[in-house]
Design a protein around this motif. Sequence first.
Motif, PDB file in Angstrom:
ATOM      1  N   TRP A  26      19.100  36.497  17.086  1.00 40.87           N
ATOM      2  CA  TRP A  26      20.170  37.427  16.705  1.00 40.87           C
ATOM      3  C   TRP A  26      20.231  37.595  15.191  1.00 40.87           C
ATOM      4  N   PHE A  43      24.012  41.721  15.957  1.00 36.87           N
ATOM      5  CA  PHE A  43      25.167  41.318  15.158  1.00 36.87           C
ATOM      6  C   PHE A  43      26.389  41.113  16.048  1.00 36.87           C
ATOM      7  N   ALA A  99      19.637  40.987  13.348  1.00 39.02           N
ATOM      8  CA  ALA A  99      20.764  41.521  12.571  1.00 39.02           C
ATOM      9  C   ALA A  99      20.327  41.816  11.143  1.00 39.02           C
ATOM     10  N   GLN A 134      22.710  46.307  15.347  1.00 36.73           N
ATOM     11  CA  GLN A 134      24.133  46.113  15.584  1.00 36.73           C
ATOM     12  C   GLN A 134      24.376  45.312  16.866  1.00 36.73           C
ATOM     13  N   TRP A 155      28.114  41.299   7.697  1.00 35.96           N
ATOM     14  CA  TRP A 155      27.142  42.368   7.920  1.00 35.96           C
ATOM     15  C   TRP A 155      26.470  42.760   6.605  1.00 35.96           C
TER      16      TRP A 155
END
Length: 204
Positions: free
Chosen positions: A22, A34, A26, A31, A71
């Motif tokens: 992941w 994430f 990410a 997305q 992010w």
Amino acid sequence: MKARFSANKDYPFGDSDDEQLWITEAKQGSQTAFYQLYEKYHRRIYALCWRMLADKDSAEDVCQEVFVVLWQKINNFRGESKFSTWLHSVATNVVLGHLRKHKNWLQRVFSIEEQGASVQEPSVNLTDDSTLTLLDQHIARLPERARLVFVLFAVEGYRHEEISIMLKMAVGSSKSQYHRARNLLKESLLANGFVSIEEEINHE
């Protein structure tokens, strides 16, 4: 760093293979990947925000801000520590930034005279750790600086030397605020019959 209370059993100490995937995806802009990280960690990060801010609405807003920052900065994660440790560091910095921006408001909201018994635990299940669940409402009643030091030291596992830098206070002041928080918590816990839990916080 090692938290001084037992860790949430929902989250193993090591990063799983799925988590590593992941993180990698990410970083590449996925997305979906994430969101998997968000699903795994958002309750834990919300718990940290609520314990430090003692306000449900602020905790929700700041928790969302943490994941916006995550992010933006996930490419900064180099795998030199566990992802959960790195994420908690990111979250702590976001919370402290929020506190600095809202200092005057927080001083009014978090005065111990105003809080009293009016502060309640959030309705959501913050953690499966029974000790922290029972402590949350008592931690929320602490004065701001004592609460921050207690959460950072006793729950998140930072050293006083680290806390002094984060909160811009002397190491001795950090230790003093921790002892103040511990004594207030002991009084609160004993008054509510949590004798066995009171022993959990009686450490240096």
